[in-house]
Each structure stands twice: as C-alpha cells, then as structure tokens.
Design a protein around this motif. Structure first.
Motif, PDB file in Angstrom:
ATOM      1  N   UNK A   1       0.821  -1.212   0.000  1.00 27.88           N
ATOM      2  CA  UNK A   1       0.000   0.000   0.000  1.00 27.88           C
ATOM      3  C   UNK A   1       0.855   1.262   0.000  1.00 27.88           C
ATOM      4  N   UNK A   2       2.192   1.115   0.036  1.00 24.99           N
ATOM      5  CA  UNK A   2       3.091   2.270   0.006  1.00 24.99           C
ATOM      6  C   UNK A   2       3.465   2.688  -1.418  1.00 24.99           C
ATOM      7  N   UNK A   3       3.092   1.897  -2.398  1.00 26.70           N
ATOM      8  CA  UNK A   3       3.477   2.185  -3.787  1.00 26.70           C
ATOM      9  C   UNK A   3       2.538   3.207  -4.422  1.00 26.70           C
ATOM     10  N   UNK A   4       2.637   4.421  -3.910  1.00 26.97           N
ATOM     11  CA  UNK A   4       1.819   5.532  -4.402  1.00 26.97           C
ATOM     12  C   UNK A   4       2.707   6.763  -4.459  1.00 26.97           C
ATOM     13  N   UNK A   5       2.712   7.441  -5.606  1.00 26.82           N
ATOM     14  CA  UNK A   5       3.552   8.621  -5.779  1.00 26.82           C
ATOM     15  C   UNK A   5       2.682   9.846  -5.977  1.00 26.82           C
ATOM     16  N   UNK A   6       3.089  10.956  -5.363  1.00 30.24           N
ATOM     17  CA  UNK A   6       2.378  12.215  -5.562  1.00 30.24           C
ATOM     18  C   UNK A   6       3.375  13.355  -5.557  1.00 30.24           C
ATOM     19  N   UNK A   7       3.005  14.435  -6.227  1.00 28.26           N
ATOM     20  CA  UNK A   7       3.860  15.609  -6.300  1.00 28.26           C
ATOM     21  C   UNK A   7       3.787  16.432  -5.025  1.00 28.26           C
ATOM     22  N   UNK A   8       2.701  16.288  -4.290  1.00 34.28           N
ATOM     23  CA  UNK A   8       2.477  17.051  -3.067  1.00 34.28           C
ATOM     24  C   UNK A   8       1.062  16.820  -2.590  1.00 34.28           C
ATOM     25  N   UNK A   9       0.549  17.684  -1.724  1.00 28.15           N
ATOM     26  CA  UNK A   9      -0.825  17.518  -1.229  1.00 28.15           C
ATOM     27  C   UNK A   9      -1.863  17.549  -2.341  1.00 28.15           C
TER      28      UNK A   9
ATOM     29  N   UNK B   1      -2.337  17.823  -6.919  1.00 27.12           N
ATOM     30  CA  UNK B   1      -1.643  17.680  -8.190  1.00 27.12           C
ATOM     31  C   UNK B   1      -1.609  16.253  -8.693  1.00 27.12           C
ATOM     32  N   UNK B   2      -0.838  15.995  -9.764  1.00 21.22           N
ATOM     33  CA  UNK B   2      -0.779  14.663 -10.373  1.00 21.22           C
ATOM     34  C   UNK B   2      -0.277  13.609  -9.390  1.00 21.22           C
ATOM     35  N   UNK B   3      -0.812  12.401  -9.511  1.00 25.40           N
ATOM     36  CA  UNK B   3      -0.406  11.309  -8.629  1.00 25.40           C
ATOM     37  C   UNK B   3      -0.852   9.991  -9.241  1.00 25.40           C
ATOM     38  N   UNK B   4      -0.398   8.903  -8.644  1.00 23.80           N
ATOM     39  CA  UNK B   4      -0.811   7.601  -9.146  1.00 23.80           C
ATOM     40  C   UNK B   4      -0.029   6.463  -8.540  1.00 23.80           C
ATOM     41  N   UNK B   5      -0.379   5.266  -8.951  1.00 28.72           N
ATOM     42  CA  UNK B   5       0.281   4.062  -8.455  1.00 28.72           C
ATOM     43  C   UNK B   5       1.655   3.930  -9.096  1.00 28.72           C
ATOM     44  N   UNK B   6       2.535   3.178  -8.446  1.00 29.00           N
ATOM     45  CA  UNK B   6       3.847   2.982  -9.051  1.00 29.00           C
ATOM     46  C   UNK B   6       4.373   1.581  -8.792  1.00 29.00           C
ATOM     47  N   UNK B   7       5.239   1.151  -9.707  1.00 35.37           N
ATOM     48  CA  UNK B   7       6.004  -0.081  -9.544  1.00 35.37           C
ATOM     49  C   UNK B   7       7.422   0.304  -9.148  1.00 35.37           C
ATOM     50  N   UNK B   8       7.933  -0.309  -8.092  1.00 31.30           N
ATOM     51  CA  UNK B   8       9.283  -0.009  -7.629  1.00 31.30           C
ATOM     52  C   UNK B   8      10.167  -1.234  -7.829  1.00 31.30           C
TER      53      UNK B   8
ATOM     54  N   UNK C   1      11.751   3.294 -10.616  1.00 30.23           N
ATOM     55  CA  UNK C   1      10.308   3.185 -10.438  1.00 30.23           C
ATOM     56  C   UNK C   1       9.568   3.652 -11.689  1.00 30.23           C
ATOM     57  N   UNK C   2       8.364   3.131 -11.837  1.00 32.15           N
ATOM     58  CA  UNK C   2       7.473   3.500 -12.933  1.00 32.15           C
ATOM     59  C   UNK C   2       6.187   4.019 -12.303  1.00 32.15           C
ATOM     60  N   UNK C   3       5.921   5.302 -12.445  1.00 30.55           N
ATOM     61  CA  UNK C   3       4.712   5.898 -11.871  1.00 30.55           C
ATOM     62  C   UNK C   3       3.656   6.040 -12.964  1.00 30.55           C
ATOM     63  N   UNK C   4       2.493   5.477 -12.719  1.00 37.10           N
ATOM     64  CA  UNK C   4       1.377   5.620 -13.651  1.00 37.10           C
ATOM     65  C   UNK C   4       0.537   6.817 -13.205  1.00 37.10           C
ATOM     66  N   UNK C   5       0.728   7.935 -13.890  1.00 31.25           N
ATOM     67  CA  UNK C   5       0.001   9.160 -13.561  1.00 31.25           C
ATOM     68  C   UNK C   5      -1.443   9.030 -14.045  1.00 31.25           C
ATOM     69  N   UNK C   6      -2.295   8.615 -13.133  1.00 32.76           N
ATOM     70  CA  UNK C   6      -3.693   8.373 -13.494  1.00 32.76           C
ATOM     71  C   UNK C   6      -4.652   9.412 -12.922  1.00 32.76           C
TER      72      UNK C   6
ATOM     73  N   UNK D   1     -10.284  14.944  -2.925  1.00 36.11           N
ATOM     74  CA  UNK D   1     -10.795  13.956  -3.871  1.00 36.11           C
ATOM     75  C   UNK D   1      -9.793  13.692  -4.994  1.00 36.11           C
ATOM     76  N   UNK D   2      -9.895  12.488  -5.577  1.00 36.65           N
ATOM     77  CA  UNK D   2      -9.087  12.123  -6.734  1.00 36.65           C
ATOM     78  C   UNK D   2      -9.918  12.272  -7.997  1.00 36.65           C
ATOM     79  N   UNK D   3      -9.319  12.912  -8.999  1.00 31.84           N
ATOM     80  CA  UNK D   3      -9.982  13.109 -10.283  1.00 31.84           C
ATOM     81  C   UNK D   3      -9.162  12.411 -11.361  1.00 31.84           C
ATOM     82  N   UNK D   4      -9.759  11.518 -12.155  1.00 30.51           N
ATOM     83  CA  UNK D   4      -8.999  10.845 -13.221  1.00 30.51           C
ATOM     84  C   UNK D   4      -8.452  11.855 -14.224  1.00 30.51           C
ATOM     85  N   UNK D   5      -7.215  11.648 -14.649  1.00 33.88           N
ATOM     86  CA  UNK D   5      -6.616  12.517 -15.657  1.00 33.88           C
ATOM     87  C   UNK D   5      -7.189  12.183 -17.034  1.00 33.88           C
ATOM     88  N   UNK D   6      -7.374  13.178 -17.881  1.00 37.35           N
ATOM     89  CA  UNK D   6      -7.898  12.900 -19.226  1.00 37.35           C
ATOM     90  C   UNK D   6      -6.930  12.076 -20.067  1.00 37.35           C
TER      91      UNK D   6
END
Length: 268
Positions: free
Chosen positions: A33-41, A43-50, A75-80, A88-93
């Motif tokens: 559950x730690x495999x999550x990347x974000x730019x800050x509070x 902005x863009x974020x998503x799951x990642x493979x480490x 790591x590979x971050x999927x910016x979703x 709230x989380x909003x899906x990226x277009x």
C-alpha cells in the motif's frame, strides 16, 4: 531483482495489471500500500512499480519490506489521477508513465557499495574531511554532500544570495558551518583540500578556475558576522521560549533566519 506494486487502499483498487505483468516477465513481485507517488498535497499522482536490486553479500533473502539490503533503483509511476484541494481524486484525461532511476544508486551497486557514500566519488571526501574534522557518520555524510554540491553549483555559475537559485548554495554552506562550529568554532572552510575541489570540477567538466575558495571565504565571513550579531541580539531573549512573532521580528529586522535562531537560542 524484486518488484513491488500498489496493493490498493480505500480509494484506489490494487494494481493487478502491473502485478500480473511483472509476474509474466518472471520477476518476484509483491503488493504494497506504500506504492503511491504524488507531487504534493495536490496535483498529479498515481500508483507505481518499484524495482529493487539486492545489495547484500550473499544470495538474496526476504523481500524489500523485510530486508533493507534490497535497494530501490528504479520506479514507474502511472500518472492516473489529480488530487484536488478537497482531497478527492480526479482521473486525468490522459494517462502517462513517469519513470526514473537513481544514477548514483546504480553506481553504488555496480561498485559493490551499500550507499552512494561508498562510491569512488564520495570516498575521497569522506576520507579527507574525516581526517580534518571529527564528526559522526551521519554528520560527515551531510558535510561531504553539501560541500560537494556547493562546488558543483559554483562551477556551474551559481553564486550565493538571498533569493532564487543563489539561496541554495548559501543554505548549504551555512548548514555546514553551523555543524562544524557546533563543537569547534575554529574550524574553517579554508581547510577544504584542493584535490577535492579540482577533482569535483574536473569530474563534472566545469571550469577549473572557478573561484571556489574565494566564495567560501566570503560566505564564511558573512555567516560568522551574522552568528556574532545573532548571539548579541538573542541575549535579550535568554530564559524564555521564542514565539512565532519573535522569529518573524528577528528575521525581518535583524536578518536572522529561523534555523540559525533555534541553533543559537538558549531558552532557559
């Protein structure tokens, strides 16, 4: 190698696609559950493979969560998603993959080290500065890192200042001096060996005539004056804790940064 992928939480489902893909490639993989990347509070974020690599002496054991000798290399971050101000989380277009690798970590692993401080780039710094200044391992690493980074910045044309990019080398230098003077205020950046300066400039293909020593000497003098003035001013506050208002006043009126004030202040 060993891979970890996002294992899901209350907001986002587990990344089963990455889990399956890494398994098909033939690599050991586990969810986290730690495999999550974000730019800050926000902005863009998503799951990642480490992607972790074994740094131990013997055969690999355990997993990245059970044995610290597994070192994350890539790591590979999927910016979703985009995190909104209300949480709230909003899906990226349009989804993208942001991937990055630690070059210094790769060098450490190739050279058989446990960290970047074991590489041939840092060994001379640790050896020579360790001979001059008696510091514990953590502080020695910090001093080596900050001074080496400062040499690179100066070689690249950055000069210390109070704003913009100039504030970076100024902060680095002052943190080093604060550390060195904590036990012995006779320590000086003039003790920095020439071979470390020229070796670093040459390695990064920077001008060898960069006035590193002159800049360090000027910054040390300025900071020394600031420390002496700070001690005089803070004498008025001896015996009581400082408030946020005090910190703002000391910064705006006397030019004393908060971290220096906290270092010099004697509350009782």
């Amino acid at each position: 190698m060993h891979v970890t992928v996002f294992g899901g939480n209350g907001e986002v489902r587990p990344d089963t696609e990455s889990l399956r893909t890494w398994g098909e490639i033939g690599l050991p993989v586990e969810p986290s559950d730690e495999n999550w990347w974000s730019l800050g509070p926000t902005g863009p974020c998503g799951t990642d493979s480490e992607i972790h690599v074994w740094s131990g002496d013997g055969p690999p054991t355990g997993t990245p969560h059970s044995d610290p000798r597994w070192v994350e290399l890539w790591n590979h971050v999927e910016m979703r998603y985009r995190r909104l101000g209300d949480g709230r989380l909003e899906p990226l277009p349009r989804r993208v993959v942001d991937t990055g690798m630690g070059l210094d970590r790769l060098v450490a692993l190739v050279q058989g080290g446990r960290s970047v401080y074991d590489t041939d780039r840092f060994r001379p710094w640790r050896r020579l500065l360790g001979e001059r200044w008696q510091l514990d391992e953590q502080l020695l690493r910090m001093v080596c890192d900050h001074l080496r980074s400062t040499v690179v910045l100066l070689g690249d044309g950055v000069r210390p200042g109070n704003t913009g990019r100039g504030y970076v080398p100024r902060r680095l230098i002052r943190r080093v001096l604060t550390t060195l003077w904590r036990d012995d205020d006779s320590r000086s950046l003039s003790e920095l060996p020439d071979e470390l300066v020229t070796g670093t400039l040459r390695h990064f293909r920077l001008p060898l005539d960069t006035p590193v020593r002159q800049v360090l000497r000027d910054e040390q003098r300025r900071f020394g004056d600031l420390v002496r003035r700070g001690r005089r001013v803070l004498g008025r506050y001896r015996g009581r804790p400082l408030t946020d208002g005090d910190l703002h006043y000391l910064h705006d009126t006397h030019g004393l940064p908060g971290d220096l004030v906290r270092e010099l202040h004697v509350p009782g």
